[in-house]
Scaffold this motif. Structure first.
Motif, PDB file in Angstrom:
ATOM      1  N   PHE A 265       7.840 -39.996 -26.583  1.00  0.00           N
ATOM      2  CA  PHE A 265       8.153 -41.240 -26.966  1.00  0.00           C
ATOM      3  C   PHE A 265       9.499 -41.619 -26.203  1.00  0.00           C
ATOM      4  O   PHE A 265       9.680 -42.670 -25.666  1.00  0.00           O
TER       5      PHE A 265
ATOM      6  N   GLU B  68      -3.146 -55.989 -23.316  1.00  0.00           N
ATOM      7  CA  GLU B  68      -3.479 -55.071 -23.994  1.00  0.00           C
ATOM      8  C   GLU B  68      -5.244 -54.967 -24.299  1.00  0.00           C
ATOM      9  O   GLU B  68      -5.522 -56.043 -24.761  1.00  0.00           O
ATOM     10  N   HIS B  69      -5.722 -53.977 -23.721  1.00  0.00           N
ATOM     11  CA  HIS B  69      -7.393 -54.057 -23.863  1.00  0.00           C
ATOM     12  C   HIS B  69      -7.913 -53.780 -25.304  1.00  0.00           C
ATOM     13  O   HIS B  69      -8.909 -54.163 -25.420  1.00  0.00           O
TER      14      HIS B  69
ATOM     15  N   GLU C 193      -2.622 -34.188 -27.195  1.00  0.00           N
ATOM     16  CA  GLU C 193      -1.529 -35.213 -27.464  1.00  0.00           C
ATOM     17  C   GLU C 193      -0.947 -35.963 -26.381  1.00  0.00           C
ATOM     18  O   GLU C 193      -0.887 -36.986 -26.674  1.00  0.00           O
TER      19      GLU C 193
ATOM     20  N   PHE D  53      -7.589 -46.517 -16.112  1.00  0.00           N
ATOM     21  CA  PHE D  53      -6.956 -47.448 -15.284  1.00  0.00           C
ATOM     22  C   PHE D  53      -5.884 -47.532 -14.493  1.00  0.00           C
ATOM     23  O   PHE D  53      -5.798 -47.843 -13.436  1.00  0.00           O
TER      24      PHE D  53
ATOM     25  N   THR E  75      -7.726 -45.047 -21.143  1.00  0.00           N
ATOM     26  CA  THR E  75      -8.504 -45.542 -19.971  1.00  0.00           C
ATOM     27  C   THR E  75      -7.813 -44.647 -18.701  1.00  0.00           C
ATOM     28  O   THR E  75      -6.649 -44.417 -18.979  1.00  0.00           O
TER      29      THR E  75
ATOM     30  N   GLY F 148       8.944 -35.481 -30.056  1.00  0.00           N
ATOM     31  CA  GLY F 148       9.496 -36.680 -30.132  1.00  0.00           C
ATOM     32  C   GLY F 148      10.063 -37.180 -28.542  1.00  0.00           C
ATOM     33  O   GLY F 148      10.647 -38.072 -28.110  1.00  0.00           O
TER      34      GLY F 148
ATOM     35  N   GLY G 139       2.927 -38.696 -35.014  1.00  0.00           N
ATOM     36  CA  GLY G 139       3.733 -37.728 -35.867  1.00  0.00           C
ATOM     37  C   GLY G 139       3.138 -37.670 -37.364  1.00  0.00           C
ATOM     38  O   GLY G 139       3.579 -37.911 -38.222  1.00  0.00           O
TER      39      GLY G 139
ATOM     40  N   ASN H  43       7.324 -39.615 -34.753  1.00  0.00           N
ATOM     41  CA  ASN H  43       8.510 -38.699 -34.395  1.00  0.00           C
ATOM     42  C   ASN H  43       8.801 -39.354 -33.086  1.00  0.00           C
ATOM     43  O   ASN H  43       8.635 -39.122 -31.963  1.00  0.00           O
TER      44      ASN H  43
ATOM     45  N   GLY I 245       1.455 -50.205 -25.150  1.00  0.00           N
ATOM     46  CA  GLY I 245       1.964 -49.203 -25.936  1.00  0.00           C
ATOM     47  C   GLY I 245       3.211 -48.948 -26.159  1.00  0.00           C
ATOM     48  O   GLY I 245       4.200 -49.917 -25.625  1.00  0.00           O
ATOM     49  N   ALA I 246       3.838 -47.682 -26.280  1.00  0.00           N
ATOM     50  CA  ALA I 246       5.356 -47.476 -26.304  1.00  0.00           C
ATOM     51  C   ALA I 246       6.152 -47.935 -25.074  1.00  0.00           C
ATOM     52  O   ALA I 246       7.101 -48.738 -25.355  1.00  0.00           O
ATOM     53  N   ALA I 247       5.884 -47.374 -23.996  1.00  0.00           N
ATOM     54  CA  ALA I 247       6.418 -47.705 -22.765  1.00  0.00           C
ATOM     55  C   ALA I 247       6.408 -49.399 -22.390  1.00  0.00           C
ATOM     56  O   ALA I 247       7.344 -49.827 -22.038  1.00  0.00           O
TER      57      ALA I 247
ATOM     58  N   GLY J  13      -1.089 -52.846 -20.653  1.00  0.00           N
ATOM     59  CA  GLY J  13      -0.811 -51.660 -21.582  1.00  0.00           C
ATOM     60  C   GLY J  13       0.463 -52.140 -22.695  1.00  0.00           C
ATOM     61  O   GLY J  13       1.471 -52.312 -22.362  1.00  0.00           O
TER      62      GLY J  13
ATOM     63  N   GLU K 265       3.300 -42.650 -19.801  1.00  0.00           N
ATOM     64  CA  GLU K 265       2.661 -41.316 -19.662  1.00  0.00           C
ATOM     65  C   GLU K 265       1.875 -41.215 -18.601  1.00  0.00           C
ATOM     66  O   GLU K 265       1.430 -40.165 -18.122  1.00  0.00           O
TER      67      GLU K 265
HETATM   68  C1  LIG Z   1      -2.227 -37.870 -32.021  1.00  0.00           C
HETATM   69  C2  LIG Z   1      -1.073 -38.058 -31.272  1.00  0.00           C
HETATM   70  C3  LIG Z   1       0.270 -37.866 -31.886  1.00  0.00           C
HETATM   71  C4  LIG Z   1       1.404 -38.190 -31.140  1.00  0.00           C
HETATM   72  N1  LIG Z   1       2.575 -38.146 -31.609  1.00  0.00           N
HETATM   73  C5  LIG Z   1       3.869 -38.052 -31.110  1.00  0.00           C
HETATM   74  C6  LIG Z   1       4.895 -37.834 -31.913  1.00  0.00           C
HETATM   75  O1  LIG Z   1       4.995 -37.977 -32.916  1.00  0.00           O
HETATM   76  N2  LIG Z   1       6.150 -38.318 -30.843  1.00  0.00           N
HETATM   77  C7  LIG Z   1       6.139 -38.255 -29.541  1.00  0.00           C
HETATM   78  O2  LIG Z   1       7.146 -38.488 -28.894  1.00  0.00           O
HETATM   79  N3  LIG Z   1       4.859 -38.440 -29.105  1.00  0.00           N
HETATM   80  C8  LIG Z   1       3.703 -38.172 -29.694  1.00  0.00           C
HETATM   81  N4  LIG Z   1       2.635 -38.689 -28.888  1.00  0.00           N
HETATM   82  C9  LIG Z   1       2.448 -39.075 -27.533  1.00  0.00           C
HETATM   83  C10 LIG Z   1       2.614 -40.515 -27.435  1.00  0.00           C
HETATM   84  O3  LIG Z   1       1.740 -41.121 -28.430  1.00  0.00           O
HETATM   85  C11 LIG Z   1       2.640 -40.908 -26.071  1.00  0.00           C
HETATM   86  O4  LIG Z   1       3.211 -39.998 -25.182  1.00  0.00           O
HETATM   87  C12 LIG Z   1       3.083 -42.186 -25.736  1.00  0.00           C
HETATM   88  O5  LIG Z   1       2.225 -43.107 -26.679  1.00  0.00           O
HETATM   89  C13 LIG Z   1       3.136 -42.574 -24.580  1.00  0.00           C
HETATM   90  O6  LIG Z   1       3.509 -44.019 -24.291  1.00  0.00           O
HETATM   91  P1  LIG Z   1       2.852 -45.030 -23.392  1.00  0.00           P
HETATM   92  O7  LIG Z   1       3.176 -46.537 -23.504  1.00  0.00           O
HETATM   93  O8  LIG Z   1       2.920 -44.484 -21.934  1.00  0.00           O
HETATM   94  O9  LIG Z   1       0.992 -44.904 -23.587  1.00  0.00           O
HETATM   95  P2  LIG Z   1       0.317 -45.440 -25.055  1.00  0.00           P
HETATM   96  O10 LIG Z   1       1.273 -45.557 -26.401  1.00  0.00           O
HETATM   97  O11 LIG Z   1      -0.939 -44.647 -24.696  1.00  0.00           O
HETATM   98  O12 LIG Z   1      -0.035 -46.989 -24.430  1.00  0.00           O
HETATM   99  C14 LIG Z   1      -0.911 -47.445 -23.529  1.00  0.00           C
HETATM  100  C15 LIG Z   1      -1.687 -48.564 -23.689  1.00  0.00           C
HETATM  101  O13 LIG Z   1      -2.348 -49.135 -22.884  1.00  0.00           O
HETATM  102  C16 LIG Z   1      -3.646 -49.522 -23.034  1.00  0.00           C
HETATM  103  N5  LIG Z   1      -4.563 -49.601 -22.083  1.00  0.00           N
HETATM  104  C17 LIG Z   1      -5.242 -48.566 -21.702  1.00  0.00           C
HETATM  105  N6  LIG Z   1      -5.926 -48.831 -20.613  1.00  0.00           N
HETATM  106  C18 LIG Z   1      -5.638 -50.130 -20.647  1.00  0.00           C
HETATM  107  C19 LIG Z   1      -6.371 -51.419 -19.759  1.00  0.00           C
HETATM  108  N7  LIG Z   1      -7.316 -50.901 -18.608  1.00  0.00           N
HETATM  109  N8  LIG Z   1      -6.013 -52.529 -19.722  1.00  0.00           N
HETATM  110  C20 LIG Z   1      -5.020 -52.791 -20.787  1.00  0.00           C
HETATM  111  N9  LIG Z   1      -4.408 -51.937 -21.716  1.00  0.00           N
HETATM  112  C21 LIG Z   1      -5.195 -50.702 -21.491  1.00  0.00           C
HETATM  113  C22 LIG Z   1      -4.037 -48.644 -24.455  1.00  0.00           C
HETATM  114  O14 LIG Z   1      -4.843 -49.341 -25.189  1.00  0.00           O
HETATM  115  C23 LIG Z   1      -2.599 -48.254 -25.034  1.00  0.00           C
HETATM  116  O15 LIG Z   1      -2.256 -49.497 -26.122  1.00  0.00           O
HETATM  117  C24 LIG Z   1       1.591 -38.421 -29.801  1.00  0.00           C
HETATM  118  C25 LIG Z   1       0.073 -38.620 -29.159  1.00  0.00           C
HETATM  119  C26 LIG Z   1      -1.000 -38.593 -29.882  1.00  0.00           C
HETATM  120  C27 LIG Z   1      -2.386 -38.425 -29.342  1.00  0.00           C
END
Ligand SMILES: Cc1cc2nc3c(=O)[nH]c(=O)nc-3n(C[C@H](O)[C@H](O)[C@H](O)COP(=O)(O)OP(=O)(O)OC[C@H]3O[C@@H](n4cnc5c(N)ncnc54)[C@H](O)[C@@H]3O)c2cc1C
Length: 391
Positions: free
Chosen positions: A377, A37-38, A335, A175, A173, A374, A50, A55, A16-18, A14, A364
């Motif tokens: 994130f 990253e899928h 969200e 997953f 997903t 915020g 944001g 944010n 994403g942010a984390a 994954g 998440e």
């Molecule tokens: C519309 C919207 C606006 C938002 N705005 C804000 C904001 O302004 N401020 C804030 O603090 N939070 C915001 N959030 C929440 C924030 O985006 C998430 O809490 C944050 O991105 C979580 O980070 P993460 O890395 O855990 O997950 P994600 O950022 O969701 O990253 C997960 C990654 O894993 C990948 N993935 C998933 N399944 C698989 C798999 N099977 N194999 C490989 N890769 C996979 C996904 O494609 C993704 O790239 C918002 C959310 C949404 C939906």
């Protein structure tokens, strides 16, 4: 076709942010890191966050801003990677930002700058990013083996950063949850959070033609309360106050709404000479609520009489408007996802599984959900940095 075998010190599932934050911290420590990253690119949720301005943190981040079955769990990670740490990174990359309200920091320009910053840091830390990487199977012998159609990734450390279930069309997903189950790791039932609420049929018929009308209210449920804007939608209620309280709401609990925080709506009637009729009452409510909503609310919730006692009862109801939502708008509009990997299963210091050494969960996918503003994130950065510092 024979599978290509590739070995890393750390594989992160994954981007994403984390996941990206974890990759940066681990890469900086000299680990050979792969991010799988899928989707066809990393950080899609960052780009839409944001309203396109991301944010990216909140100046007032405190443990109370996070919801979890164990409210103490996130304290350690949140204390070790604080908003100032992320702000320092943002400033190092020359990204301009501003505080909107309530400590919420947004980019002046675009969320793209935050993603670019993370990708630049990954590059500097020699992190290898594989996009469109569809992991078909994860097994564990002496190390983790992740199989895609072409490659077998081997690593003693697997970090799961696959996020929650919200916005499936952005690549969300299950997953991460499935993987947790595969390894016998408990979950807190995932549910949509920071999500608009649906009104039951009767309330919908009363109010939803007023879609677009908003008012400042206090929404409360399950011991939590938020004073922010509420917005009437075509199917129910939204706006920051409702999104915030949705994270605490579980059916069939009611949500209580104070329509006139700290105000006495019927104060005008304390004057013995003031007229007591529907027109005067509407005028009194219109002082605090948009006119159409004030009139409608009084039509649906009229006082039983114009006696002092009946007006006092009306005052009480205006501060405790009880809504029994029929549900939420679901993951399509949520969200974030509340619930997830049970924090009892993880070390609060490292985010490593207590049951399966070498397996980490961050962001998440874990049962820690931030308030709007915020905090989600900040939680992703903090848990990512925390795991990245120990893998
Ligand atoms: C519309 C919207 C606006 C938002 N705005 C804000 C904001 O302004 N401020 C804030 O603090 N939070 C915001 N959030 C929440 C924030 O985006 C998430 O809490 C944050 O991105 C979580 O980070 P993460 O890395 O855990 O997950 P994600 O950022 O969701 O990253 C997960 C990654 O894993 C990948 N993935 C998933 N399944 C698989 C798999 N099977 N194999 C490989 N890769 C996979 C996904 O494609 C993704 O790239 C918002 C959310 C949404 C939906």
């Amino acid at each position: 076709m024979a599978l290509v075998k590739d070995s890393f010190d750390v594989v992160i599932l994954g981007g994403g942010a984390a996941g990206l934050m974890c990759a940066i911290e681990a890469g900086k420590r000299g680990r050979r890191v792969a991010v799988l990253e899928h989707a066809d690119r990393c950080g899609k949720k960052i780009l839409i966050s944001g309203g396109g301005r991301c944010n990216f943190t909140n100046l007032h981040s405190r443990p109370e801003n996070f919801i979890s079955a164990n409210p103490h769990f996130a304290k350690s990670a949140l204390a070790r990677y604080i908003p100032a740490d992320f702000i320092a990174l943002v400033e190092k990359h020359g990204i301009r930002y501003h505080e909107k309200t309530l400590g919420r920091l947004f980019c002046d320009g675009s969320a793209r700058e935050i993603l670019q910053m993370l990708e630049t840091e990954c590059k500097a830390a020699k992190v290898e990013i594989f996009v469109s990487a569809n992991v078909l199977e994860v097994t564990r012998t002496t190390e983790f083996v992740l199989r895609t159609a072409r490659t077998e990734f081997h690593s003693p450390v697997l970090v799961v950063a696959t996020g929650g279930l919200s916005i499936p069309k952005m690549g969300a997903t299950s997953f991460g949850y499935d993987l947790a189950r595969q390894f016998g790791i408990k979950l807190q039932e995932p549910r949509p959070a920071l999500v608009p609420l649906l009104l039951a049929a009767e309330d919908r018929s009363h109010y939803c033609d007023l879609a677009g009308v908003s008012a400042e209210v206090i929404a409360s449920c399950d011991g939590a309360q938020f004073r922010e804007k509420m917005l009437i939608t075509h199917r129910g209620l939204s706006g920051p106050a409702i999104l915030q309280i949705s994270s605490y709401w579980k059916p069939p609990a009611p949500v209580l709404i104070d329509l006139a925080p700290e105000k006495k709506v019927t104060a005008a009637f304390e004057d013995a000479k003031a007229p007591r009729n529907v027109k005067a009452l509407n005028a009194a409510f219109q002082e605090f609520l948009p006119h159409r909503f004030a009139d409608r609310w009084l039509e649906v919730n009229p006082p039983s009489a114009f006696t002092n006692q009946a007006l006092a009862e009306l005052e009480r109801r205006a501060h405790r408007w009880e809504i029994r939502p029929a549900g939420t708008e679901g993951y399509e509009k949520a969200e974030v996802t509340a619930g997830g990997v049970d924090t009892d299963e993880l070390s609060a210091k490292t985010m490593e599984s207590r049951r399966v050494p070498g397996l980490f969960f961050i962001g998440e996918v874990v049962d820690v959900t931030g308030h709007l503003g915020g905090f989600n994130f900040q939680c992703a950065w903090a848990s990512g940095a925390c795991a990245g510092g120990s893998v």
